[in-house]
Design an enzyme around this catalytic site. Structure first.
Site, PDB file in Angstrom:
ATOM      1  N   ASP A 433       0.828  -1.202   0.000  1.00 54.83           N
ATOM      2  CA  ASP A 433       0.000   0.000   0.000  1.00 54.83           C
ATOM      3  C   ASP A 433       0.866   1.258   0.000  1.00 54.83           C
ATOM      4  OD1 ASP A 433      -2.374   1.452   0.012  1.00 54.83           O
ATOM      5  OD2 ASP A 433      -3.258   0.267   1.625  1.00 54.83           O
ATOM      6  N   ASP A 497     -10.504   1.785  -3.219  1.00 52.57           N
ATOM      7  CA  ASP A 497     -10.963   1.410  -1.889  1.00 52.57           C
ATOM      8  C   ASP A 497     -12.482   1.340  -1.822  1.00 52.57           C
ATOM      9  OD1 ASP A 497      -8.419   1.191  -0.863  1.00 52.57           O
ATOM     10  OD2 ASP A 497      -8.390   3.187   0.033  1.00 52.57           O
TER      11      ASP A 497
END
Length: 693
Positions: A433, A497
């Site tokens: 990430d 997301d």
């Protein structure tokens, strides 16, 4: 290897014609559809690959630089004959070396036409003079014709990646510049095309820079009518300072064209990506990621039960997300401390990993290596490791700052900790990430985005060299780092997301313009989407997540038995269809109703296909428009069947042919007349799936 003044490369319907006679740099005489054999070239001068004002170019400079304020404009001349390799009907390469002794610079140019008809280009600049050369800009460009009259690019933000926007390509520069230190939520190919081009119609030309840091894409039309597409790294002043003998090489910049609209563009790009040696060769495993199941509330017993439920449903890869390491009970502490938190995991991750392996699943783990919280052991011990001016740090984002990965000590720490954990637990998969922008990235007193991006690439490369079976996902606040540079080193991207299926339909549609489905993470979430708060049916969530590298992101231990059974059926369907989904050609139909989308995948041999009708909003028209299906074998007969179950919406609203069981039609009839669509005009949030075979 041949040496010729006129080079013609062709592959998969694309033609590139270059004048490499010298002593001037090569000129592009044609880029577009393959014109076939021609006895004489009707074009005039063509477009120089690296034009300069001294040669009459007054558009955006392709090369900019200076020597501490003094400027000596470069006029390169070829220093040796171009090296040309022609692969008959399958493209080829052109390599050119040039120099300007007066300016103290040498230039190398590489141009390749891949077998799939995609051009990639990069330049290398060498300082041959004693005085330092400060490089401000070095781009790659290709010409587009006068009938390229429109431009398409993307807006975007967190949870709303890649929203298309169109405009006329008029005189002047249309430039998209990213200064966030990562590819960006709005990143995608910049595309020009003929008036009104669509998914299946019109001619289009596109540019994409394979770089995960600051970059630029632009289209420019000059007063004389000439037009170009360009791209490259976006450099901050003073970032690249070349001493004598030092060099800078641009990222690869990709150019693609299609006479069959945006879908034709995708077919080329997907075929090229799938032909890479590093492309995943195994079936893309069904993945369960625990993030939206537990967030930071890690509990061994809870996650053991979740692993059991995942295996029972047919999951093949179990991924532990953020929250497993020291001090990480929220997002304001612990980031950078890559040691398993003994307070939460007294026996380490071993009991969970063991249970996952007993079920025959792979094990994955989340990292965010490039970032750290101020409240972490790492930053308390090494405050100088941040990519910033230590006297005044930039404003935190998500309670974190950026680590200077180009600093040798930082790099060694990250490589050592990640590699150690991969070895200890036999980690199969890393979710990598990157949750903030690079703001004021100071490295050794100079702008540091280029050094940071290069160091991250080296880190990924070294990890994969040490652990050849390791797979890595590129996530960056969702879809903030999606480009062909990061995909040279990773095995999938996280598109967003936001897993609300209504939002994901658009995000996945436009992400797949560049990236094939097997590299796009698509997950089934909870009934009530955690980000949007919207409630959708399990069938619609499954229909949306099917078209990608499918997975789950929810606490399925809390689901009803009926929903878990339906989930298991969907997983079985995905496993049955993934050879088609992950090898076929993407089709996005230019459907007349903007409230309903029709899209699918057709097998390379045109014998099988899967299509979805998706109702996103209520339709203005009472009666749904027929579904016309392009791309099939026009002379072949197909058996059309609806996929049963909730994934295809309420059966009472299916078209009559689907209720009857099956229908037999030729590809020509399906393309020209089409199929009756389901009656979802007043029922948004439904999909209808059907196969052809």
């Amino acid at each position: 290897m041949t040496h010729t003044p006129l080079v013609t490369l062709s592959a998969s319907g694309t033609g590139l014609i270059l004048d490499v006679a010298g002593p001037a740099l090569p000129r592009v005489l044609h880029w577009g559809a393959d014109p076939g054999p021609i006895s004489a070239l009707p074009a005039a001068e063509g477009q120089a690959l690296l034009p300069s004002q001294g040669d009459g170019w007054f558009g955006r400079p392709v090369l900019d630089g200076h020597r501490d304020g003094s400027w000596e404009p470069a006029r390169f001349e070829v220093s040796q004959p171009a090296k040309v390799t022609v692969r008959a009907g399958a493209g080829g390469t052109v390599a050119v070396r040039a120099a300007d002794p007066l300016a103290g610079l040498e230039l190398g140019m590489e141009i390749e036409l891949t077998p799939q008809g995609v051009i990639r280009m990069r330049h290398e600049l060498v300082n041959t003079a004693p005085r330092p050369y400060v490089l401000d800009r070095l781009a790659c460009l290709l010409p587009v014709p006068a009938h390229a009259t429109e431009v398409l690019d993307f807006a975007g933000r967190w949870a709303r990646e890649r929203s298309p926007q169109r405009a006329s390509l008029r005189q002047g520069v249309w430039s998209r510049e990213n200064r966030r230190g990562r590819t960006g939520f709005d990143a995608g190919p910049l595309i020009t095309g003929t008036d009104g081009f669509g998914f299946g119609s019109g001619q289009v030309w596109a540019v994409h820079t394979a770089w995960s840091g600051d970059h630029v894409h632009y289209a420019e039309r000059l007063p004389d009518g000439a037009a170009v597409l360009g791209g490259g790294e976006l450099l901050t002043p003073g970032e690249i300072r070349l001493g004598e003998g030092e060099s800078y090489r641009t990222p690869w910049v990709y150019f693609a064209t299609s006479a069959a609209g945006l879908d034709g563009l995708s077919h080329r790009l997907h075929a090229m990506i799938r032909a890479r040696d590093t492309h995943p060769a195994t079936a893309r495993p069904v993945t369960l990621n625990i993030w939206e199941a537990v967030y930071f509330d890690h509990d061994e017993d809870k996650l053991l039960a979740l692993a059991d439920a995942a295996a029972a449903a047919g999951v093949e890869r179990f991924v532990v997300d953020d929250g497993w390491f020291r001090h990480r009970r929220s997002d304001d502490a612990g980031l950078g401390d890559w040691y398993v938190d003994a307070d939460v995991w007294p026996h380490g991750l071993h009991p969970l990993v063991r249970r996952v392996r007993e079920h025959g699943m792979q094990f994955g783990l989340w990292f965010e290596p490039e970032m750290a919280n101020p409240h972490s052991d790492l930053i308390r011990e090494h405050p100088g490791w941040l990519l910033a001016d230590s006297r005044r740090l930039p404003r935190p984002q998500r309670n974190q700052h950026v680590l200077d990965v180009a600093r040798p000590e930082t790099y060694a720490y990250l490589l050592g900790r990640i590699s150690s954990l991969v070895a200890e637990y036999g980690i199969d998969y890393i979710k990598w990430d990157h949750n903030r922008d690079l703001a004021e990235p100071v490295h050794d007193g100079r702008p540091g985005t280029h050094a940071q991006t290069s160091a991250v690439y080296r880190l990924l490369d070294e990890l994969r060299a040490r652990h050849p079976a390791l797979e890595i996902e590129s996530c960056s606040s969702g879809g903030g780092r999606v480009d062909l540079g990061i995909l040279e080193r990773t095995d999938r991207i996280w598109a967003s997301d936001n897993i609300d299926p209504v939002e994901r339909q658009a995000i996945q549609r436009w992400t797949s313009l560049l990236v094939p489905y097997e590299l796009i993470g698509t997950h089934v979430g909870s009934a009530r989407a955690h980000l949007s708060g919207r409630t959708t049916s399990l069938g619609f969530r499954c229909a949306t997540a099917l078209f990608g590298h499918a997975g789950i992101e929810s606490d399925i231990t809390a689901w009803t038995a009926a929903d878990r059974a339906a989930l298991a059926e969907w997983i079985a369907l995905y496993k049955e269809l993934r050879p088609l989904l992950h090898a076929g050609d993407v089709v996005r139909v230019d459907h007349p109703d903007p409230a309903a989308w029709v899209h699918g995948v057709i097998a390379p041999d045109r014998r099988r296909a899967l299509f979805a009708y998706v109702q996103l909003e209520t339709s203005v028209a009472q009666r749904p428009a027929p579904m016309r299906l392009p791309g099939l074998n026009m002379s072949a007969e197909y058996v059309v069947r609806a996929i049963p179950g909730e994934i295809s919406g309420p059966e009472q609203h299916w078209p009559d042919w689907a209720k009857a069981g099956e229908l037999r039609l030729t590809g020509a009839a399906l393309a020209e007349i089409g199929l009756a669509a389901p009656g979802f005009t007043d029922r948004p949030g439904n999909a209808f799936l059907f196969t052809l075979g």
